[in-house]
Design a protein around this motif. Structure first.
Motif, PDB file in Angstrom:
ATOM      1  N   HIS A 117       0.874  -1.177   0.000  1.00 15.52           N
ATOM      2  CA  HIS A 117       0.000   0.000   0.000  1.00 15.52           C
ATOM      3  C   HIS A 117       0.909   1.224   0.000  1.00 15.52           C
ATOM      4  O   HIS A 117       1.559   1.519   1.004  1.00 15.52           O
ATOM      5  CB  HIS A 117      -0.908   0.002   1.223  1.00 15.52           C
ATOM      6  N   ILE A 118       0.967   1.914  -1.124  1.00 19.71           N
ATOM      7  CA  ILE A 118       1.860   3.062  -1.277  1.00 19.71           C
ATOM      8  C   ILE A 118       1.014   4.311  -1.507  1.00 19.71           C
ATOM      9  O   ILE A 118       0.174   4.351  -2.406  1.00 19.71           O
ATOM     10  CB  ILE A 118       2.842   2.856  -2.448  1.00 19.71           C
ATOM     11  N   PHE A 119       1.257   5.308  -0.681  1.00 17.93           N
ATOM     12  CA  PHE A 119       0.591   6.601  -0.823  1.00 17.93           C
ATOM     13  C   PHE A 119       1.649   7.664  -1.050  1.00 17.93           C
ATOM     14  O   PHE A 119       2.723   7.636  -0.457  1.00 17.93           O
ATOM     15  CB  PHE A 119      -0.237   6.934   0.423  1.00 17.93           C
ATOM     16  N   VAL A 120       1.332   8.609  -1.950  1.00 17.83           N
ATOM     17  CA  VAL A 120       2.261   9.665  -2.336  1.00 17.83           C
ATOM     18  C   VAL A 120       1.661  11.008  -1.930  1.00 17.83           C
ATOM     19  O   VAL A 120       0.470  11.258  -2.129  1.00 17.83           O
ATOM     20  CB  VAL A 120       2.522   9.617  -3.863  1.00 17.83           C
ATOM     21  N   LEU A 121       2.509  11.865  -1.374  1.00 15.62           N
ATOM     22  CA  LEU A 121       2.087  13.197  -0.969  1.00 15.62           C
ATOM     23  C   LEU A 121       1.971  14.079  -2.202  1.00 15.62           C
ATOM     24  O   LEU A 121       2.933  14.244  -2.963  1.00 15.62           O
ATOM     25  CB  LEU A 121       3.094  13.790   0.024  1.00 15.62           C
ATOM     26  N   GLY A 122       0.789  14.650  -2.424  1.00 20.70           N
ATOM     27  CA  GLY A 122       0.547  15.481  -3.595  1.00 20.70           C
ATOM     28  C   GLY A 122       0.831  16.949  -3.362  1.00 20.70           C
ATOM     29  O   GLY A 122       1.175  17.374  -2.253  1.00 20.70           O
ATOM     30  N   GLU A 123       0.663  17.728  -4.405  1.00 19.74           N
ATOM     31  CA  GLU A 123       0.898  19.172  -4.328  1.00 19.74           C
ATOM     32  C   GLU A 123      -0.048  19.865  -3.358  1.00 19.74           C
ATOM     33  O   GLU A 123       0.270  20.906  -2.808  1.00 19.74           O
ATOM     34  CB  GLU A 123       0.778  19.799  -5.723  1.00 19.74           C
ATOM     35  N   ASN A 124      -1.236  19.278  -3.168  1.00 21.11           N
ATOM     36  CA  ASN A 124      -2.215  19.862  -2.245  1.00 21.11           C
ATOM     37  C   ASN A 124      -1.975  19.439  -0.800  1.00 21.11           C
ATOM     38  O   ASN A 124      -2.815  19.643   0.052  1.00 21.11           O
ATOM     39  CB  ASN A 124      -3.636  19.491  -2.675  1.00 21.11           C
ATOM     40  N   ASN A 125      -0.800  18.814  -0.528  1.00 23.17           N
ATOM     41  CA  ASN A 125      -0.402  18.371   0.805  1.00 23.17           C
ATOM     42  C   ASN A 125      -1.282  17.241   1.349  1.00 23.17           C
ATOM     43  O   ASN A 125      -1.430  17.093   2.543  1.00 23.17           O
ATOM     44  CB  ASN A 125      -0.356  19.545   1.789  1.00 23.17           C
ATOM     45  N   LYS A 126      -1.890  16.475   0.438  1.00 24.17           N
ATOM     46  CA  LYS A 126      -2.704  15.321   0.813  1.00 24.17           C
ATOM     47  C   LYS A 126      -2.125  14.075   0.163  1.00 24.17           C
ATOM     48  O   LYS A 126      -1.540  14.142  -0.914  1.00 24.17           O
ATOM     49  CB  LYS A 126      -4.163  15.508   0.389  1.00 24.17           C
ATOM     50  N   TYR A 127      -2.326  12.946   0.835  1.00 24.82           N
ATOM     51  CA  TYR A 127      -1.838  11.675   0.304  1.00 24.82           C
ATOM     52  C   TYR A 127      -2.867  11.048  -0.625  1.00 24.82           C
ATOM     53  O   TYR A 127      -4.070  11.156  -0.396  1.00 24.82           O
ATOM     54  CB  TYR A 127      -1.510  10.705   1.448  1.00 24.82           C
ATOM     55  N   ARG A 128      -2.362  10.375  -1.672  1.00 27.71           N
ATOM     56  CA  ARG A 128      -3.203   9.637  -2.616  1.00 27.71           C
ATOM     57  C   ARG A 128      -2.538   8.298  -2.903  1.00 27.71           C
ATOM     58  O   ARG A 128      -1.318   8.192  -2.959  1.00 27.71           O
ATOM     59  CB  ARG A 128      -3.386  10.401  -3.920  1.00 27.71           C
ATOM     60  N   CYS A 129      -3.376   7.283  -3.122  1.00 31.38           N
ATOM     61  CA  CYS A 129      -2.886   5.950  -3.464  1.00 31.38           C
ATOM     62  C   CYS A 129      -2.113   6.019  -4.781  1.00 31.38           C
ATOM     63  O   CYS A 129      -2.573   6.646  -5.743  1.00 31.38           O
ATOM     64  CB  CYS A 129      -4.052   4.974  -3.573  1.00 31.38           C
TER      65      CYS A 129
END
Length: 141
Positions: A117-129
């Motif tokens: 399960h890998i989540f990446v921090l996006g530009e909006n400072n939120k994590y997404r799968c």
């Protein structure tokens, strides 16, 4: 006034947002340690008003990504012979592996058990799968 002695060798997890110390205690697996661990809740702080502190009377490996995800404002102090020898300031990790689980029933991680399960921090400072771009149910600060 409550007095918690200083430690000679160990780790101090400081500047924890008040009320989240117990969550960090459990996620870091501190209950399983065979050493003294002090969990101080709602300690007075000139800078934050109140904060939580965890003192561990042993130098152990901590998963800094998990701690950075739970509370990116905490600091880690490494103590040797009663002196701070290293101070680490945490930040939100760019990538989380197997810290949070994707809740999307159509995601590949739901079907294939071996996939991380890998989540990446996006530009909006939120994590997404990484696989389906689903946000976790509850975003941490």
């Amino acid at each position: 006034m409550l007095n918690i002695d200083s430690i000679q060798d160990g780790i101090v997890i400081d500047h924890i947002k008040a009320g989240t110390g117990i969550q960090i205690y459990h996620h870091a697996g501190l209950a399983e340690l065979d050493c003294c661990v002090a969990l101080i809740l709602n300690a007075r702080s000139a800078k934050y008003g109140h904060k939580d502190i965890i003192k561990i009377e042993s130098v152990i490996d901590l998963d800094l990504d998990v701690l950075g995800y739970l509370d990116p404002d905490i600091t880690i102090d490494i103590i040797r012979n009663g002196e701070i020898v290293e101070k680490k300031k945490l930040v939100k990790p760019k990538t989380l592996k197997n810290v949070i689980r994707c809740r999307n029933p159509r995601c590949i991680t739901t079907v294939e058990e071996e996939i991380e399960h890998i989540f990446v921090l996006g530009e909006n400072n939120k994590y997404r799968c990484l696989y389906c771009e689903q946000e976790p149910k509850r975003q941490k600060p």
